[in-house]
Design an enzyme around this catalytic site. Structure first.
Site, PDB file in Angstrom:
ATOM      1  N   LEU A  36     -17.814  19.956  -4.864  1.00 54.46           N
ATOM      2  CA  LEU A  36     -17.978  18.644  -4.034  1.00 54.46           C
ATOM      3  C   LEU A  36     -16.667  18.417  -3.521  1.00 54.46           C
ATOM      4  O   LEU A  36     -15.665  19.015  -4.138  1.00 54.46           O
ATOM      5  CB  LEU A  36     -18.457  17.607  -4.992  1.00 54.46           C
ATOM      6  CG  LEU A  36     -20.011  17.574  -5.517  1.00 54.46           C
ATOM      7  CD1 LEU A  36     -20.386  16.653  -6.458  1.00 54.46           C
ATOM      8  CD2 LEU A  36     -21.007  17.424  -4.029  1.00 54.46           C
ATOM      9  N   GLY A  40     -11.703  19.509  -6.843  1.00 55.34           N
ATOM     10  CA  GLY A  40     -10.490  20.299  -7.239  1.00 55.34           C
ATOM     11  C   GLY A  40     -10.136  21.574  -6.785  1.00 55.34           C
ATOM     12  O   GLY A  40      -9.473  22.305  -7.061  1.00 55.34           O
ATOM     13  N   SER A 109     -18.579  24.254   1.242  1.00 58.13           N
ATOM     14  CA  SER A 109     -19.506  25.357   1.554  1.00 58.13           C
ATOM     15  C   SER A 109     -20.932  24.971   0.944  1.00 58.13           C
ATOM     16  O   SER A 109     -21.521  25.584  -0.082  1.00 58.13           O
ATOM     17  CB  SER A 109     -19.400  26.819   1.261  1.00 58.13           C
ATOM     18  OG  SER A 109     -18.590  26.861  -0.107  1.00 58.13           O
TER      19      SER A 109
END
Length: 203
Positions: A36, A40, A109
């Site tokens: 998400l 990080g 992605s």
């Protein structure tokens, strides 16, 4: 756009991927960081790249925002454009692998099928999917770019995790939880796995 040319023939390079790997003293492959927004990915990909570079490896990071400034600046965030974004990145990543380098990609992605298509472009063992796991709540609390706030207010109509889907990897090669570990710990975990799997040499 014009029609596709049928008069294109692949030209074999005079230096092989295997020769480049031998000279570089490591395998070449893709570290595909997915997760998400706010999980990080970019920070972790760059931390891993720095560690690999300091070990003498030939590395490069393809970052989602950076690529959209150039190569993919013509694409939006519709499902079709997201798929094309990842398709192009997959082709670029494949060229990096052919050049003998370790390429890290940091892209949300969100669709499994798109990530699978990139995997299919590469040889066995050349695609390492790294799921950068963090809960939606944690990512939204971090919100480093203020995107979740905009999505919640309706300013971003197709934002992954809020009003567009994210399909978690089902069988990633590696899962790194950035809620439970620091970036430094997570980056070291990735490097340790690469050593254990004989992708890079132990030091």
């Amino acid at each position: 756009m014009g029609s596709k040319s049928t008069d294109i023939v692949w030209h074999d390079a005079s230096v092989s991927k295997e020769e480049r790997q031998e000279k570089n003293k490591h395998q070449s492959f893709v570290l595909w960081f997915t997760g998400l927004s706010g999980s990080g990915k970019s920070t972790l990909a760059n931390a891993v790249s720095r560690k690999l570079f300091e070990r003498g490896s030939h590395t490069y990071v393809l970052d989602g925002d950076n690529v959209r400034h150039g190569l993919n600046k013509d694409l939006g965030f519709s499902p079709e454009d997201r798929t094309e974004n990842i398709r192009r990145i997959g082709e670029v990543a494949k060229l990096f692998v052919d050049s003998g380098q370790i390429v890290s990609t940091a892209f949300i992605s969100p669709y499994r099928e798109d990530r699978h298509q990139v995997r299919e472009l590469l040889s066995d063992g050349e695609f390492i999917e790294v799921y950068v796991e963090a809960s939606l709540e944690a990512c939204e609390e971090r919100d480093p770019k203020g995107l979740y706030k905009k999505a919640r207010s309706g300013e971003i109509p197709s934002f992954t995790g809020i009003n567009a889907p994210y399909e978690e990897p089902e069988n990633p090669e590696l899962t790194v939880n950035t809620e439970q570990k620091s970036i430094e710990e997570s980056a070291q975990e990735v490097v340790d796995v690469l050593v254990n799997w004989n992708y890079i040499e132990e030091q």
